[in-house]
Write an enzyme that holds these catalytic residues in place. Structure first.
Site, short mmCIF file in Angstrom:
data_model
loop_
_atom_site.label_atom_id
_atom_site.label_comp_id
_atom_site.label_asym_id
_atom_site.label_seq_id
_atom_site.Cartn_x
_atom_site.Cartn_y
_atom_site.Cartn_z
CB CYS A 136 -8.26 7.05 1.14
SG CYS A 136 -8.09 9.14 0.96
CE LYS A 157 -4.09 16.67 -2.43
NZ LYS A 157 -3.46 16.36 -3.60
CB SER A 185 -3.19 13.31 0.41
OG SER A 185 -3.41 14.02 -1.09
CG HIS A 228 -3.01 8.58 1.84
ND1 HIS A 228 -3.41 7.49 0.84
CD2 HIS A 228 -3.90 9.59 1.63
CE1 HIS A 228 -4.61 8.11 0.26
NE2 HIS A 228 -4.69 9.28 0.65
CD GLU A 230 -1.65 4.62 0.81
OE1 GLU A 230 -2.22 5.28 0.07
OE2 GLU A 230 -1.63 4.65 2.18
NE ARG A 242 -1.83 14.89 -9.10
CZ ARG A 242 -2.12 14.44 -8.04
NH1 ARG A 242 -1.99 13.02 -8.30
NH2 ARG A 242 -2.85 14.81 -7.14
#
Length: 287
Positions: A136, A157, A185, A228, A230, A242
């Site tokens: 990333c 984003k 992300s 991602h 993971e 968040r």
């Protein structure tokens, strides 16, 4: 075959409860010795994410958690770092290195407190390890440092689970489905037109909406993962909540919630493909 840690990392028990073969065994040796340089602020969740995938490879891997020498994280206790992490240059016997991302997409590289130390790691890595996996933000930083590819800020984003295509045959994409979904992300990324056109790089897996996912430099045995694999089922949801609580007015993650119902989480099927990619990388380039 197990993932072996020489320090009694708390997450070991959590992963063992999932049925994974991961153990604290200070006197055992793995067939592969892998360094894991963790740049993420929440060290413990990152440990869980990536050790899970490494354990799912089924390979005998000895993992050493590494840290920067000139920077101290603010969101992980000093006791945790001292007890479970080693300085990045303390190990000279490792076969491969993984470098995680960091939530620094809105900062210029020279604004990052540890940028000069990280550049030293990038430069030494080609000499010290059989292969390096950049993840990333670290992948984008390495594109900038090694290849002069600038990074572009996105207007919004990029967040969601996107369809991908395997673009070319390569041992690292062996057993990966032709059409596979992975989470992304990020706020910024290497300029895609330069990334695809760079003569030293090969894009292996691509998304029409999210851009490149897996890129290799086959001569230097570098693997770059820009998504991602993971992530857990709720990771994008937690990031979304968040960001809302921080007043950022984010867009909901795309193609993520089941039936587009906020909070209806998907099954993290992408983890199996992430583990397969790690296994292929280790077998093909690290071991």
């Amino acid at each position: 075959m197990p993932v072996i840690l020489h320090r009694a990392l708390p997450v070991i028990q959590t992963l063992q409860d999932e049925g994974l073969d991961i153990r604290f065994a200070p006197h055992e040796r793995g067939a592969i010795k892998l360094g894991f340089l963790n740049l993420m602020p929440e060290k413990e969740s990152t440990e869980r994410h990536w050790l899970r995938l490494l354990a799912r490879t089924g390979l005998s891997i000895e993992v050493h958690l590494l840290k920067l020498k000139q920077w101290t994280p603010k969101t992980t206790s000093p006791q945790h770092m001292e007890r479970y992490y080693e300085d990045w240059d303390s190990r000279i016997d490792l076969d491969g290195l993984m470098i995680t991302g960091a939530p620094l997409g809105k900062f210029d590289y020279e604004q990052v407190d540890y940028w000069h130390e990280l550049r030293d790691i990038f430069d030494n890595a080609s000499l010290d390890y059989n292969s390096v996996l950049y993840l990333c933000w670290a992948a984008n930083a390495a594109f900038h440092h090694h290849y002069g590819i600038p990074r572009a800020q996105r207007s919004h984003k990029l967040s969601g689970v996107y369809e991908h295509r395997v673009m070319r045959k390569h041992p690292i994409t062996a057993s990966i489905h032709r059409d596979v979904k992975f989470p992304h992300s990020r706020y910024a990324e290497a300029r895609q037109n330069q990334l695809y056109a760079h003569p030293e790089l090969r894009v292996l897996v691509d998304s029409r909406k999210a851009g490149a996912f897996a890129v290799v430099d086959p001569v230097r045995k570098r693997l770059f993962i820009l998504g991602h694999p993971e992530y857990e089922a709720d990771t994008l949801h937690l990031e979304f909540e968040r960001d809302k609580s921080n007043g950022k007015e984010p867009l909901p993650p795309e193609y993520y919630y089941e039936n587009d119902e906020p909070g209806a989480l998907p099954s993290p099927d992408w983890q199996a493909h992430g583990a397969a990619t790690l296994k292929n990388w280790i077998e093909h380039w690290v071991g």
